[in-house]
Design a protein around this motif. Sequence first.
Motif, mmCIF file in Angstrom:
data_model
loop_
_atom_site.group_PDB
_atom_site.id
_atom_site.type_symbol
_atom_site.label_atom_id
_atom_site.label_comp_id
_atom_site.label_asym_id
_atom_site.label_seq_id
_atom_site.Cartn_x
_atom_site.Cartn_y
_atom_site.Cartn_z
ATOM 1 N N ASN A 131 -56.990 -0.489 12.219
ATOM 2 C CA ASN A 131 -56.237 -1.518 12.933
ATOM 3 C C ASN A 131 -54.844 -1.726 12.358
ATOM 4 O O ASN A 131 -54.014 -2.402 12.966
ATOM 5 C CB ASN A 131 -57.009 -2.843 12.913
ATOM 6 N N LEU A 267 -65.120 2.552 16.776
ATOM 7 C CA LEU A 267 -63.814 2.911 17.331
ATOM 8 C C LEU A 267 -62.961 3.632 16.285
ATOM 9 O O LEU A 267 -62.205 4.557 16.616
ATOM 10 C CB LEU A 267 -63.075 1.668 17.826
ATOM 11 N N LYS A 271 -61.380 6.951 18.196
ATOM 12 C CA LYS A 271 -60.328 6.518 19.113
ATOM 13 C C LYS A 271 -59.153 7.486 19.212
ATOM 14 O O LYS A 271 -58.310 7.339 20.093
ATOM 15 C CB LYS A 271 -59.829 5.118 18.741
ATOM 16 N N GLU A 283 -68.883 -5.280 31.192
ATOM 17 C CA GLU A 283 -67.465 -4.995 31.449
ATOM 18 C C GLU A 283 -66.552 -5.547 30.368
ATOM 19 O O GLU A 283 -65.379 -5.185 30.287
ATOM 20 C CB GLU A 283 -67.057 -5.559 32.807
ATOM 21 N N GLU A 284 -67.084 -6.419 29.502
ATOM 22 C CA GLU A 284 -66.294 -6.969 28.399
ATOM 23 C C GLU A 284 -66.468 -6.161 27.112
ATOM 24 O O GLU A 284 -65.920 -6.530 26.075
ATOM 25 C CB GLU A 284 -66.716 -8.421 28.129
ATOM 26 N N PRO A 286 -65.967 -3.872 24.044
ATOM 27 C CA PRO A 286 -64.713 -3.428 23.404
ATOM 28 C C PRO A 286 -64.387 -1.951 23.630
ATOM 29 O O PRO A 286 -63.226 -1.564 23.549
ATOM 30 C CB PRO A 286 -64.957 -3.719 21.921
ATOM 31 N N PHE A 288 -64.151 -0.363 26.221
ATOM 32 C CA PHE A 288 -63.248 -0.165 27.360
ATOM 33 C C PHE A 288 -61.776 -0.339 26.974
ATOM 34 O O PHE A 288 -60.894 0.123 27.692
ATOM 35 C CB PHE A 288 -63.611 -1.119 28.498
ATOM 36 N N SER A 289 -61.522 -0.966 25.825
ATOM 37 C CA SER A 289 -60.131 -1.163 25.398
ATOM 38 C C SER A 289 -59.471 0.135 24.959
ATOM 39 O O SER A 289 -58.238 0.238 24.947
ATOM 40 C CB SER A 289 -60.053 -2.188 24.261
ATOM 41 N N VAL A 290 -60.292 1.136 24.594
ATOM 42 C CA VAL A 290 -59.722 2.424 24.176
ATOM 43 C C VAL A 290 -60.043 3.540 25.164
ATOM 44 O O VAL A 290 -59.568 4.658 25.012
ATOM 45 C CB VAL A 290 -60.228 2.845 22.771
ATOM 46 N N ASP A 292 -60.121 5.901 28.439
ATOM 47 C CA ASP A 292 -59.240 6.351 29.523
ATOM 48 C C ASP A 292 -59.916 6.153 30.873
ATOM 49 O O ASP A 292 -59.260 5.890 31.874
ATOM 50 C CB ASP A 292 -58.894 7.834 29.327
ATOM 51 N N GLY A 294 -63.526 4.249 32.526
ATOM 52 C CA GLY A 294 -64.661 3.376 32.252
ATOM 53 C C GLY A 294 -65.570 3.227 33.458
ATOM 54 O O GLY A 294 -65.088 3.065 34.588
#
Length: 310
Positions: A131, A267, A271, A283-284, A286, A288-290, A292, A294
């Motif tokens: 991070n 991650l 990542k 759908e929440e 994490p 999905f934040s990385v 391409d 989903g």
Amino acid sequence: MTTLVIAEHDNQSLKGATLNTVSAAAQCGGDVHVLVAGHNAQAAAQAASQIAGVAKVIHADGASLADQLAENLAAQILALAGGYSHILFPSTASGKNVAPRVAASLDVAQVSDITKVVSADTFERPIYAGNAIATVQSADPVKVITVRTTGFDPAAATGGSAAVEAIAAAADSGKSAFVGREVSKSDRPELTAAKIIVSGGRALGSAEKFQEVMTPLADKLGAAIGASRAAVDAGYAPNDLQVGQTGKIVAPQLYIAAGISGAIQHLAGMKDSKVIVAINKDEEAPIFSVADYGLVTDLFQVVPELIEKL
């Protein structure tokens, strides 16, 4: 200014991590030398001589180095250390075992897990599970470095024509002895070198379901199989499949995460993959934040459909 790369090999062929480490070494400036320390490892030394950008291969061959015990390999490196400004190891289990011994013996601070060479004395490395990126500058006369191989493209395995210099092998330290090795055999690509990885998480529910869902998908794609720490801890998959901060760091061309929520530790290990596909009902999540791509759906429904379409 000359850099020494410690080759990782099985006495027959080089491991892919060596090529990434050579790329990092080339960015440090000066000539790049490669140490191949083993027993009857002429084939590995010859392969190292063909790596593009390598100026010289040093081949230490002896029974004391047959199994590359950390004490003996460290002694071999220390015998050469005086002629180098940088000593680079792949950030693998073997590299992490030997590098600290070398750094401590040289009384220098090790620079661990670098992902970028800023200059000959300045490097970037991830902290806090990736991070944040720390920029580290070393004033030590010899820089002892481990290289996160996913941060560097591999050097070309052919195109070089380095000379191979044979040297005497270090004596056996007597501090440890090789007892045995149990190696899992698989027709699948090695996890850290695979171009495609399919990983399963705790949502798979059991070891039986893990195999039932993930194996056909991996077979269809010619992929390696990975797992989250939660899946490994639950006994769904063996430890050597774990991807993440406390597992293996991977960066394949395609990473498919099925039923993995995306904890920060996971991650950190994947990542950097070129394309990430996440399949999760939440759908929440994490992951999905990385990702391409989903898919917010039930993996037990969509993975068999995906296999059928492929």
